[in-house]
Design an enzyme around this catalytic site. Structure first.
Site, PDB file in Angstrom:
ATOM      1  CG  HIS A  47      -1.886   1.107   1.199  1.00 33.80           C
ATOM      2  ND1 HIS A  47      -1.572   2.401   1.525  1.00 33.80           N
ATOM      3  CD2 HIS A  47      -3.179   1.110   0.821  1.00 33.80           C
ATOM      4  CE1 HIS A  47      -2.650   3.156   1.351  1.00 33.80           C
ATOM      5  NE2 HIS A  47      -3.633   2.393   0.918  1.00 33.80           N
ATOM      6  CE1 TYR A  84      -4.460   8.992   8.260  1.00 32.51           C
ATOM      7  CE2 TYR A  84      -3.127   9.523   6.334  1.00 32.51           C
ATOM      8  CZ  TYR A  84      -3.332   8.787   7.489  1.00 32.51           C
ATOM      9  OH  TYR A  84      -2.401   7.852   7.882  1.00 32.51           O
ATOM     10  N   PRO A  88      -2.176   5.854  17.885  1.00 36.79           N
ATOM     11  CG  PRO A  88      -4.325   4.935  17.704  1.00 36.79           C
ATOM     12  CD  PRO A  88      -3.444   5.747  18.608  1.00 36.79           C
ATOM     13  CE  LYS A 128       5.784   6.151  12.044  1.00 34.18           C
ATOM     14  NZ  LYS A 128       6.230   5.681  10.729  1.00 34.18           N
ATOM     15  CE1 TYR A 157       0.865   7.587   7.328  1.00 36.44           C
ATOM     16  CE2 TYR A 157       1.083   6.726   5.107  1.00 36.44           C
ATOM     17  CZ  TYR A 157       0.310   6.987   6.217  1.00 36.44           C
ATOM     18  OH  TYR A 157      -1.018   6.667   6.208  1.00 36.44           O
TER      19      TYR A 157
HETATM   20  P1  RFL Z   1       0.107  -6.055  22.707  1.00 40.97           P
HETATM   21  O1  RFL Z   1      -0.266  -6.358  21.320  1.00 40.97           O
HETATM   22  O2  RFL Z   1      -0.833  -5.235  23.521  1.00 40.97           O
HETATM   23  O3  RFL Z   1       0.376  -7.437  23.427  1.00 40.97           O
HETATM   24  C1  RFL Z   1       0.569  -7.500  24.820  1.00 40.97           C
HETATM   25  C2  RFL Z   1       0.048  -8.840  25.290  1.00 40.97           C
HETATM   26  O4  RFL Z   1       0.332  -8.974  26.689  1.00 40.97           O
HETATM   27  C3  RFL Z   1      -0.771  -9.575  27.324  1.00 40.97           C
HETATM   28  N1  RFL Z   1      -0.703  -9.232  28.757  1.00 40.97           N
HETATM   29  C4  RFL Z   1      -0.299 -10.089  29.699  1.00 40.97           C
HETATM   30  N2  RFL Z   1       0.088 -11.373  29.630  1.00 40.97           N
HETATM   31  C5  RFL Z   1       0.436 -11.992  30.792  1.00 40.97           C
HETATM   32  N3  RFL Z   1       0.398 -11.363  31.999  1.00 40.97           N
HETATM   33  C6  RFL Z   1       0.002 -10.077  32.105  1.00 40.97           C
HETATM   34  N4  RFL Z   1      -0.027  -9.466  33.282  1.00 40.97           N
HETATM   35  C7  RFL Z   1      -0.367  -9.384  30.927  1.00 40.97           C
HETATM   36  N5  RFL Z   1      -0.802  -8.124  30.657  1.00 40.97           N
HETATM   37  C8  RFL Z   1      -0.992  -8.048  29.348  1.00 40.97           C
HETATM   38  C9  RFL Z   1      -1.972  -8.997  26.592  1.00 40.97           C
HETATM   39  O5  RFL Z   1      -3.111  -9.832  26.755  1.00 40.97           O
HETATM   40  C10 RFL Z   1      -1.475  -8.948  25.150  1.00 40.97           C
HETATM   41  O6  RFL Z   1      -1.798 -10.117  24.430  1.00 40.97           O
HETATM   42  O7  RFL Z   1       1.522  -5.327  22.805  1.00 40.97           O
HETATM   43  P2  RFL Z   1       2.806  -5.398  21.796  1.00 40.97           P
HETATM   44  O8  RFL Z   1       3.195  -6.804  21.521  1.00 40.97           O
HETATM   45  O9  RFL Z   1       3.787  -4.475  22.384  1.00 40.97           O
HETATM   46  O10 RFL Z   1       2.241  -4.815  20.402  1.00 40.97           O
HETATM   47  C11 RFL Z   1       1.836  -3.470  20.305  1.00 40.97           C
HETATM   48  C12 RFL Z   1       0.714  -3.346  19.279  1.00 40.97           C
HETATM   49  O11 RFL Z   1      -0.336  -4.249  19.614  1.00 40.97           O
HETATM   50  C13 RFL Z   1       0.162  -1.917  19.209  1.00 40.97           C
HETATM   51  O12 RFL Z   1       1.198  -0.977  19.358  1.00 40.97           O
HETATM   52  C14 RFL Z   1      -0.530  -1.644  17.873  1.00 40.97           C
HETATM   53  O13 RFL Z   1      -1.689  -2.423  17.752  1.00 40.97           O
HETATM   54  C15 RFL Z   1      -0.848  -0.161  17.703  1.00 40.97           C
HETATM   55  N6  RFL Z   1      -1.652   0.088  16.488  1.00 40.97           N
HETATM   56  C16 RFL Z   1      -1.063   0.108  15.244  1.00 40.97           C
HETATM   57  N7  RFL Z   1       0.290  -0.091  15.119  1.00 40.97           N
HETATM   58  C17 RFL Z   1       0.860  -0.135  13.889  1.00 40.97           C
HETATM   59  O14 RFL Z   1       2.086  -0.295  13.809  1.00 40.97           O
HETATM   60  N8  RFL Z   1       0.120  -0.012  12.725  1.00 40.97           N
HETATM   61  C18 RFL Z   1      -1.240   0.177  12.766  1.00 40.97           C
HETATM   62  O15 RFL Z   1      -1.888   0.238  11.700  1.00 40.97           O
HETATM   63  C19 RFL Z   1      -1.877   0.269  14.075  1.00 40.97           C
HETATM   64  N9  RFL Z   1      -3.221   0.430  14.183  1.00 40.97           N
HETATM   65  C20 RFL Z   1      -3.032   0.252  16.610  1.00 40.97           C
HETATM   66  C21 RFL Z   1      -3.802   0.424  15.425  1.00 40.97           C
HETATM   67  C22 RFL Z   1      -3.667   0.260  17.849  1.00 40.97           C
HETATM   68  C23 RFL Z   1      -5.033   0.437  17.938  1.00 40.97           C
HETATM   69  N10 RFL Z   1      -5.617   0.460  19.232  1.00 40.97           N
HETATM   70  C24 RFL Z   1      -6.715  -0.354  19.583  1.00 40.97           C
HETATM   71  C25 RFL Z   1      -4.899   1.112  20.294  1.00 40.97           C
HETATM   72  C26 RFL Z   1      -5.162   0.603  15.517  1.00 40.97           C
HETATM   73  C27 RFL Z   1      -5.798   0.632  16.767  1.00 40.97           C
HETATM   74  C28 RFL Z   1      -7.281   0.845  16.828  1.00 40.97           C
END
Ligand code: RFL
Length: 389
Positions: A72, A199, A291, A295, A386
């Site tokens: 993309h 956007y 978000p 990143k 980006y």
């Molecule tokens: P995660 O994915 O939150 O995983 C953490 C895991 O730890 C578990 N956990 C525990 N396990 C054991 N004991 C505990 N005490 C625990 N406490 C928590 C949780 O259940 C979970 O499974 O963190 P990680 O691995 O650091 O990954 C980060 C990403 O998930 C996050 O930064 C992104 O999703 C942010 N984000 C986006 N990032 C991108 O790079 N590109 C995107 O297009 C993008 N879109 C987004 C997003 C985040 C969003 N939200 C909901 C904030 C879109 C949205 C809507």
């Protein structure tokens, strides 16, 4: 359980790290609070940066992404004065994103780790961690049936997100910014209204569209911070999306059932320490990032690779300097991503209602958007940031 590295959290950070450690022959177990089904269905990110994709390819973790993901490289800004497309894949370093939903990546990473003989303990919540300054730090974890298990390692990798136990266990000075902005994040069962990222820059607030798969599309709507999801029924959502994405001018949106809706408060946290003794943080545990520039998952993947190298050096080569180097290398990456995410927040959102300089900020935003239309230098800056980290 006794192992070399205890990984807390089975998100992108924890699972990339676990796979890399497993491939290097380092023993590790992953503790995950939620069920396997839950983590494999948790839709969040979708846009993977080329550096993150390169990490996955280099380590043989990209089979799903290469077969089901797609490139993309165009985003489209739609404002009251008109719209323009920016082909960021042809500006700056000329690199595209790869669209691959986070839950599919997580599913791929779990399968790969288990295939290599790795162990993920689902429904196992890390409750306490301790002895971080000794050679045998431990985690006390509670399983779904209420049993408490002690898991000991030589290192703990805190990949349990911003609200896990790891971040809280690293004493740090934390720069916090609540941006005062809330998004209603929606998943719609319908093809994208446009193949581009959209956007919508509108006086009512931001609206966005991000393609995900041929039949699932993500939309965002800035809403009042005091709103609940119940305040936004389907009719109100679609009316606001049509208005803010200027459907009258650019053509109708492809509507469909809204299959998920949630609120995302735009909040950032940058900590000055990512390590305490033998506990090291990666991903959202290391930094909370809004978000707005997609990143978070990318930082998680890149941080996991850096951490895997540092832990391998420490465990196999006895070289502990890599642990300090991990923090030194990861921190500038986090800071750059935070700066650009904040730049995007300013670009996409109207000034707050109580902003005493609202008129002034509106002019600055218009100038910034105009620069993206007319200035090659600004297009290059945008494109490099980006897709880059
Ligand atoms: P995660 O994915 O939150 O995983 C953490 C895991 O730890 C578990 N956990 C525990 N396990 C054991 N004991 C505990 N005490 C625990 N406490 C928590 C949780 O259940 C979970 O499974 O963190 P990680 O691995 O650091 O990954 C980060 C990403 O998930 C996050 O930064 C992104 O999703 C942010 N984000 C986006 N990032 C991108 O790079 N590109 C995107 O297009 C993008 N879109 C987004 C997003 C985040 C969003 N939200 C909901 C904030 C879109 C949205 C809507």
């Amino acid at each position: 359980i006794d192992t070399e590295v205890v990984v807390l959290g089975a998100g992108p950070a924890g699972l990339v790290l676990a796979n890399l450690l497993g491939a290097a022959g380092i023993g590790c177990v992953v503790l995950e609070r939620q069920s396997r089904r839950w983590v494999e269905n948790r839709s969040r990110a979708g846009f993977l940066a080329p550096d993150a994709v390169a990490v996955l390819r280099t380590h043989g973790l990209a089979a799903g992404l290469d077969s089901r993901g797609h490139d993309h490289d165009v985003c489209e800004f739609r404002g009251v004065d008109g719209g323009f497309e920016l082909c960021y894949g042809k500006r700056g370093s000329g690199r595209p994103h790869t669209v691959h939903p986070q839950q599919e990546l997580v599913t791929d990473l779990i399968a790969e780790f288990l295939r290599g003989g790795g162990a993920v303990h689902f429904e196992t919540t890390a409750e306490f961690i301790g002895d971080l300054d000794t050679e045998r730090p431990w985690v006390m974890a509670r399983t779904a049936d209420g049993r408490v298990r002690r898991v000991t390692g030589r290192y703990l990798a805190g990949c349990d997100g911003g609200r896990g136990v790891s971040a809280a266990a690293v004493p740090a000075r934390t720069a916090v910014r609540d941006h005062g902005i809330t998004w209603l994040a929606l998943l719609v069962q319908a093809p994208p209204s446009s193949p581009n990222v959209l956007y919508g820059v509108h006086p009512d607030g931001f609206a966005g569209q991000m393609p995900r798969t041929p039949d699932i599309t993500r939309y965002y709507l800035q809403c009042d911070p005091s709103d609940t999801v119940e305040d936004w029924d389907d009719a109100r959502v679609w009316a606001a999306l049509r208005r803010r994405l200027h459907a009258d001018r650019h053509g109708p949106l492809v509507e469909g059932p809204i299959v998920e809706r949630g609120l995302v408060r735009l909040r950032s946290e940058i900590r000055d320490r990512l390590r305490h003794g033998r506990l090291l943080l990666a991903g959202d545990a290391a930094t909370a990032i809004s978000p707005s520039a997609a990143k978070g998952a990318n930082l998680a993947i890149l941080g996991a690779e850096l951490l895997a190298h540092a832990l391998s050096d420490a465990l196999r080569g006895g070289d502990l300097s890599g642990l300090g180097q991990y923090c030194a290398d990861y921190t500038p990456m986090i800071e750059r991503a935070q700066e650009f995410s904040h730049w995007m927040i300013d670009l996409l959102h109207p000034p707050a209602a109580d902003d005493p300089h609202a008129d002034y900020h509106r002019v600055l935003r218009r100038a910034r958007l105009r620069d993206l239309v007319v200035s090659r230098a600004h297009q290059d800056f945008f494109s490099d940031n980006y897709v880059g980290l």
